[in-house]
Scaffold this motif. Sequence first.
Motif, PDB file in Angstrom:
ATOM      1  N   LEU A 329     142.447  -6.160  70.743  1.00  0.00           N
ATOM      2  CA  LEU A 329     141.673  -5.703  71.496  1.00  0.00           C
ATOM      3  C   LEU A 329     141.306  -6.544  72.760  1.00  0.00           C
ATOM      4  N   PRO A 330     140.962  -6.044  73.800  1.00  0.00           N
ATOM      5  CA  PRO A 330     140.541  -6.790  74.936  1.00  0.00           C
ATOM      6  C   PRO A 330     139.229  -7.513  74.644  1.00  0.00           C
ATOM      7  N   VAL A 331     138.896  -8.450  75.399  1.00  0.00           N
ATOM      8  CA  VAL A 331     137.964  -9.446  75.201  1.00  0.00           C
ATOM      9  C   VAL A 331     136.519  -9.072  76.127  1.00  0.00           C
ATOM     10  N   THR A 332     136.883  -8.170  77.153  1.00  0.00           N
ATOM     11  CA  THR A 332     135.983  -7.911  78.331  1.00  0.00           C
ATOM     12  C   THR A 332     135.302  -6.623  78.139  1.00  0.00           C
ATOM     13  N   ILE A 333     134.190  -6.268  78.572  1.00  0.00           N
ATOM     14  CA  ILE A 333     133.477  -5.373  78.602  1.00  0.00           C
ATOM     15  C   ILE A 333     134.310  -4.166  79.469  1.00  0.00           C
ATOM     16  N   SER A 334     134.841  -4.398  80.644  1.00  0.00           N
ATOM     17  CA  SER A 334     135.556  -3.382  81.505  1.00  0.00           C
ATOM     18  C   SER A 334     136.911  -3.199  80.956  1.00  0.00           C
ATOM     19  N   ALA A 335     137.473  -3.967  80.245  1.00  0.00           N
ATOM     20  CA  ALA A 335     138.701  -3.687  79.850  1.00  0.00           C
ATOM     21  C   ALA A 335     138.700  -2.887  78.589  1.00  0.00           C
ATOM     22  N   SER A 336     137.746  -3.377  77.577  1.00  0.00           N
ATOM     23  CA  SER A 336     137.406  -2.355  76.404  1.00  0.00           C
ATOM     24  C   SER A 336     137.160  -1.179  76.869  1.00  0.00           C
ATOM     25  N   GLU A 337     136.366  -0.662  77.763  1.00  0.00           N
ATOM     26  CA  GLU A 337     136.091   0.468  78.212  1.00  0.00           C
ATOM     27  C   GLU A 337     137.260   1.389  78.670  1.00  0.00           C
ATOM     28  N   ALA A 338     138.152   0.759  79.627  1.00  0.00           N
ATOM     29  CA  ALA A 338     139.432   1.340  80.030  1.00  0.00           C
ATOM     30  C   ALA A 338     140.162   1.491  78.749  1.00  0.00           C
ATOM     31  N   LYS A 341     139.300   4.779  76.701  1.00  0.00           N
ATOM     32  CA  LYS A 341     139.539   5.867  77.592  1.00  0.00           C
ATOM     33  C   LYS A 341     141.073   6.452  77.433  1.00  0.00           C
ATOM     34  N   ASP A 342     141.789   5.331  77.307  1.00  0.00           N
ATOM     35  CA  ASP A 342     143.147   5.484  77.263  1.00  0.00           C
ATOM     36  C   ASP A 342     143.859   6.301  76.280  1.00  0.00           C
ATOM     37  N   PRO A 343     144.570   7.557  76.192  1.00  0.00           N
ATOM     38  CA  PRO A 343     144.922   8.192  75.020  1.00  0.00           C
ATOM     39  C   PRO A 343     146.085   7.140  74.460  1.00  0.00           C
ATOM     40  N   GLU A 344     146.917   6.421  75.130  1.00  0.00           N
ATOM     41  CA  GLU A 344     148.041   5.573  74.701  1.00  0.00           C
ATOM     42  C   GLU A 344     147.232   4.833  73.562  1.00  0.00           C
ATOM     43  N   HIS A 345     145.983   4.413  73.552  1.00  0.00           N
ATOM     44  CA  HIS A 345     145.531   3.618  72.565  1.00  0.00           C
ATOM     45  C   HIS A 345     144.591   4.029  71.716  1.00  0.00           C
ATOM     46  N   GLN A 346     144.602   5.344  71.457  1.00  0.00           N
ATOM     47  CA  GLN A 346     143.752   6.169  70.641  1.00  0.00           C
ATOM     48  C   GLN A 346     143.569   5.448  69.174  1.00  0.00           C
ATOM     49  N   LEU A 348     143.690   2.519  68.430  1.00  0.00           N
ATOM     50  CA  LEU A 348     142.762   1.327  68.285  1.00  0.00           C
ATOM     51  C   LEU A 348     141.159   1.601  68.264  1.00  0.00           C
ATOM     52  N   LYS A 349     141.188   2.832  68.783  1.00  0.00           N
ATOM     53  CA  LYS A 349     139.501   3.335  69.033  1.00  0.00           C
ATOM     54  C   LYS A 349     138.382   2.815  68.059  1.00  0.00           C
ATOM     55  N   LYS A 350     138.672   3.025  66.528  1.00  0.00           N
ATOM     56  CA  LYS A 350     137.945   2.632  65.538  1.00  0.00           C
ATOM     57  C   LYS A 350     137.706   1.281  65.646  1.00  0.00           C
ATOM     58  N   PHE A 351     138.762   0.301  65.953  1.00  0.00           N
ATOM     59  CA  PHE A 351     138.545  -0.948  65.947  1.00  0.00           C
ATOM     60  C   PHE A 351     137.647  -1.399  67.056  1.00  0.00           C
ATOM     61  N   LEU A 352     137.949  -0.780  68.493  1.00  0.00           N
ATOM     62  CA  LEU A 352     137.196  -0.929  69.472  1.00  0.00           C
ATOM     63  C   LEU A 352     135.584  -0.785  69.175  1.00  0.00           C
ATOM     64  N   GLU A 353     135.361   0.357  68.316  1.00  0.00           N
ATOM     65  CA  GLU A 353     134.110   0.611  68.179  1.00  0.00           C
ATOM     66  C   GLU A 353     133.186  -0.367  67.406  1.00  0.00           C
ATOM     67  N   GLU A 354     133.955  -1.035  66.733  1.00  0.00           N
ATOM     68  CA  GLU A 354     133.289  -2.077  65.743  1.00  0.00           C
ATOM     69  C   GLU A 354     132.964  -3.509  66.550  1.00  0.00           C
ATOM     70  N   LEU A 355     133.812  -3.628  67.536  1.00  0.00           N
ATOM     71  CA  LEU A 355     133.731  -4.869  68.112  1.00  0.00           C
ATOM     72  C   LEU A 355     132.627  -5.400  68.850  1.00  0.00           C
TER      73      LEU A 355
END
Length: 407
Positions: A329-338, A341-346, A348-355
């Motif tokens: 997972l990316p460590v920055t706010i802007s990269a996490s948001e990007a 939104k990227d279908p290629e990384h769907q 990882l979405k649940k992991f991103l939601e928890e971070l």
Amino acid sequence: MTVALSGCGSSPGSGDVTLKLVAADYDVAGGQSSKKYWADLATEFESKNPGIKIDVQIESWNDVDRKVAEMVKAGKAPDIAQIGAYADYAAAGKLYSADQLLSIPEQANFLTPLTDAGEVKGVQYGLPFVASTRLLFYNKKLFKEAGIKAGPTTWDDLRKDAEKLKARTDAKYPFALPLGPEEAQAETMMWLLSGGDGYTDPVGNYSIDSAQNIATFTWLKTNLVDAELTGPVAPAKLNRKDAFAAFTRGEVGMLNGHPSLMQAAEKANVEVGKVAMPGSGGKPKATMGVADWIMGFKQNGHQAEAGKFLDFVFSDKNVLDFAGQNDLLPVTISASEAMEKDPEHQDLKKFLEELPTAVLPPVGKTSWAAVSENIKKNVGRAVEPEGVPSSVLGKIGQEANAAENAE
């Protein structure tokens, strides 16, 4: 392996600075992806910043922390190190603080839990490089065989699901509970958080033997281990690596996992379900987060050059490239948001939601390395047949406080 990424060394009178970077190898398959990432990044940085060269040394995770420690002890600290821990170096006054290295926008862009975990006594020294969170994984095929329609949302659900898996399927491990010495401190923290507490109290003191934590381990022992729902290997002897391997073989109904296991399971044709780790009465306030760190050493006096390079490292493109290729997972706010939104990384979405609400281990404490080692060696005893959770956690807690007070 050492990778010379440019004409390293400075020409007499040229004014060039060569930054020495030691970084960890994340390519679990033994390939060259980490080496290529840093080579490409350094080449691009050098083309944009004439006068600054980057000399990169890539080391395996087995060796990288030790190699950096040896370099520092020998008086040959790298300018930048991307390794697993920073607190000892920060406490010894060997690191630049984040505000001495990064521009204000870059420093402000880190996700809050990661910034907090990078601090020693209120000052950030550890810069998070990549992150990960944990989710409860389940084998969809085994769940279907057991007649379970969805992942558990409470501990009671989890227990009932494990009972069904044991009764109705050939799952060797209805719930795999790796409290063996490899990484018991992580599995323990996930359970402590789901029980409403954790390793430290709100002001940062160790609270390992709190009433809530003892209640969590008592529940684990009574409802999962004593009920023979954790498989043929005793939790105190089950290492995470072996539990993960069993999951990829289709032998595990449920366990706590991270993104790399998701990829490995799918390659093995195991269909994975993922839910947030259940709490005692529902979703807990936080899940466990993990970060690896990058830091700047003061010894060579290259503050400005190291800062310029680190600002470049933390650009969205570079953060996303590294996180994406390693299923992290990316460590920055802007990269996490990007990434979200990227279908290629769907996947990882649940992991991103928890971070954003994750809690990290107390890595800013110089006592943590010893405390973590103690947990790895001993916490599994709390769920053994003759184990007494209050006694085992009490001893670990006492020793943790002694280690903290000895600093």
